[in-house]
Write a protein that holds these residues in place. Sequence first.
Motif, mmCIF file in Angstrom:
data_model
loop_
_atom_site.group_PDB
_atom_site.id
_atom_site.type_symbol
_atom_site.label_atom_id
_atom_site.label_comp_id
_atom_site.label_asym_id
_atom_site.label_seq_id
_atom_site.Cartn_x
_atom_site.Cartn_y
_atom_site.Cartn_z
ATOM 1 N N GLU A 1 4.359 17.135 67.612
ATOM 2 C CA GLU A 1 5.022 17.646 68.771
ATOM 3 C C GLU A 1 6.311 16.743 69.095
ATOM 4 O O GLU A 1 6.437 15.527 68.799
ATOM 5 C CB GLU A 1 3.880 17.008 69.956
ATOM 6 N N ILE A 2 7.209 17.467 69.656
ATOM 7 C CA ILE A 2 8.709 16.851 69.986
ATOM 8 C C ILE A 2 8.664 17.205 71.508
ATOM 9 O O ILE A 2 8.183 18.442 71.900
ATOM 10 C CB ILE A 2 9.800 17.499 69.393
ATOM 11 N N THR A 3 9.343 16.271 72.047
ATOM 12 C CA THR A 3 9.677 16.611 73.548
ATOM 13 C C THR A 3 11.056 16.862 73.878
ATOM 14 O O THR A 3 11.897 16.121 73.598
ATOM 15 C CB THR A 3 9.299 15.226 74.221
ATOM 16 N N VAL A 4 11.115 18.137 74.259
ATOM 17 C CA VAL A 4 12.952 18.439 74.381
ATOM 18 C C VAL A 4 13.280 18.289 75.775
ATOM 19 O O VAL A 4 14.460 17.756 76.013
ATOM 20 C CB VAL A 4 12.990 19.993 73.958
ATOM 21 N N LEU A 5 12.533 18.598 76.702
ATOM 22 C CA LEU A 5 12.616 17.867 78.040
ATOM 23 C C LEU A 5 11.709 17.003 78.730
ATOM 24 O O LEU A 5 10.611 17.230 78.426
ATOM 25 C CB LEU A 5 12.788 19.233 79.045
ATOM 26 N N GLY B 1 22.027 19.694 71.421
ATOM 27 C CA GLY B 1 20.601 19.144 71.213
ATOM 28 C C GLY B 1 20.083 18.520 72.210
ATOM 29 O O GLY B 1 18.830 17.954 72.282
ATOM 30 N N SER B 2 20.739 18.218 73.494
ATOM 31 C CA SER B 2 20.256 17.283 74.585
ATOM 32 C C SER B 2 19.081 18.210 75.508
ATOM 33 O O SER B 2 18.513 17.639 76.164
ATOM 34 C CB SER B 2 21.423 17.152 75.204
ATOM 35 N N GLY B 3 19.127 19.560 75.268
ATOM 36 C CA GLY B 3 18.001 20.183 75.996
ATOM 37 C C GLY B 3 18.788 21.124 77.150
ATOM 38 O O GLY B 3 17.866 21.803 77.847
ATOM 39 N N LYS B 4 19.961 21.378 76.902
ATOM 40 C CA LYS B 4 20.749 22.302 77.954
ATOM 41 C C LYS B 4 20.045 23.660 77.984
ATOM 42 O O LYS B 4 19.789 24.304 78.993
ATOM 43 C CB LYS B 4 22.076 22.228 77.809
ATOM 44 N N THR B 5 20.107 24.247 76.916
ATOM 45 C CA THR B 5 19.670 25.533 76.723
ATOM 46 C C THR B 5 18.215 25.727 77.128
ATOM 47 O O THR B 5 17.861 26.679 77.839
ATOM 48 C CB THR B 5 20.160 26.338 75.206
ATOM 49 N N THR B 6 17.343 24.826 76.704
ATOM 50 C CA THR B 6 15.831 24.855 76.942
ATOM 51 C C THR B 6 15.735 24.976 78.372
ATOM 52 O O THR B 6 15.029 25.663 79.237
ATOM 53 C CB THR B 6 15.271 23.650 76.237
ATOM 54 N N LEU B 7 16.541 23.922 79.060
ATOM 55 C CA LEU B 7 16.570 23.951 80.751
ATOM 56 C C LEU B 7 17.038 25.343 81.240
ATOM 57 O O LEU B 7 16.479 25.813 82.211
ATOM 58 C CB LEU B 7 17.422 22.539 81.343
HETATM 59 P P1 ADP Z 1 21.419 22.203 73.631
HETATM 60 O O1 ADP Z 1 21.616 23.407 74.291
HETATM 61 O O2 ADP Z 1 21.787 21.162 74.515
HETATM 62 O O3 ADP Z 1 22.145 22.199 72.503
HETATM 63 P P2 ADP Z 1 18.575 22.984 73.024
HETATM 64 O O4 ADP Z 1 17.895 23.027 74.468
HETATM 65 O O5 ADP Z 1 19.148 24.268 72.409
HETATM 66 O O6 ADP Z 1 19.872 22.048 73.508
HETATM 67 O O7 ADP Z 1 17.866 22.159 72.244
HETATM 68 C C1 ADP Z 1 17.276 20.759 72.490
HETATM 69 C C2 ADP Z 1 16.293 20.508 71.196
HETATM 70 O O8 ADP Z 1 15.111 21.194 71.274
HETATM 71 C C3 ADP Z 1 17.053 20.436 69.860
HETATM 72 O O9 ADP Z 1 16.698 19.399 69.219
HETATM 73 C C4 ADP Z 1 16.377 21.708 69.280
HETATM 74 O O10 ADP Z 1 16.206 21.576 67.946
HETATM 75 C C5 ADP Z 1 14.810 21.837 69.903
HETATM 76 N N1 ADP Z 1 14.418 22.986 69.993
HETATM 77 C C6 ADP Z 1 15.041 24.173 70.854
HETATM 78 N N2 ADP Z 1 14.049 25.115 70.783
HETATM 79 C C7 ADP Z 1 12.956 24.819 70.002
HETATM 80 C C8 ADP Z 1 12.015 25.453 69.489
HETATM 81 N N3 ADP Z 1 11.793 26.633 69.745
HETATM 82 N N4 ADP Z 1 11.128 25.118 68.593
HETATM 83 C C9 ADP Z 1 11.224 23.803 68.196
HETATM 84 N N5 ADP Z 1 12.223 23.072 68.611
HETATM 85 C C10 ADP Z 1 13.244 23.480 69.506
#
Ligand code: ADP
Length: 252
Positions: free
Chosen positions: A39-43, A63-69
């Motif tokens: 498990e990795i915590t992205v946010l 890689g800071s989590g912007k797109t995820t957010l």
């Molecule tokens: P940013 O937009 O700031 O560059 P992201 O939100 O794209 O960052 O990604 C943040 C972290 O989450 C990165 O380390 C990325 O590898 C990881 N990540 C993003 N999507 C997935 C996924 N579907 N599965 C595993 N890890 C992910």
Amino acid sequence: MITLSNSTNLSNSKTNPDILQPVISCHNITKTYGSKDTEITVLNSVSLDIYSGEFVAIVGPSGSGKTTLMNILGALDIASSGTYTLDGKLVSNLKDDDLADIRNKKIGFVFQSFNLLSRATVERNVRLPLIYSTEFRSKDRKERVRRVVEDAGLQLSKLYNKSNQLSGGQMQRVAIARALVNNPSIILADEPTGNLDQTTGKIVIDTFLELNKQGRTIILITHDLNVANNARRIIHIQDGKIISDELNKNKL
Ligand code: ADP
Ligand code: MG
């Protein structure tokens, strides 16, 4: 699992209209990928409120989590835990149809790589999200497309060009027009200047500033501090955490 929140705030706003409600409200949002061992915590426990009419930049390194957010704010993805309320609705409780509906009506998306149908005309690309519109009827759609193409700063003479015949800056304007066509109150833009040269990027940012003046809420996601500096409020994110959330003293 998603934590359920009560709706105290909402009922407050009904009984007391003086209490201003945020259009976007995140409370302890966490996003994890993988299972137990991997498990990795992205946010990590992200909380923020954004009010109608704000121009906010979310800035942080790759890689800071912007797109995820952004995906969570745009109801494209659901948080692993925490609560997210969009315009008074608890997003984690919505069914897929309602999620699609809220995205289509309330949010306009702009992406780094434009995401246009490359062989379709400007007019077709911009018109596409109107398919589901109840606000704009068939007979009004042609005019609506022209209007937002102009609002996005693209010449009407380009309307019947294929989008792959345009420059990067023009493509991003088509994407902005497409984002505007359903008259959303919120624009979510993820690295919208990432594929543009500095001058063209500035023009795109100026378009967002103008849209903000017209009352739209703008959320601009970028790794570039210079770009973020155009916003009135700047939220810094690092390793999935908000490390600062401040008004931009250059814009006060
Ligand atoms: P940013 O937009 O700031 O560059 P992201 O939100 O794209 O960052 O990604 C943040 C972290 O989450 C990165 O380390 C990325 O590898 C990881 N990540 C993003 N999507 C997935 C996924 N579907 N599965 C595993 N890890 C992910
Ligand atoms: Mg990203």
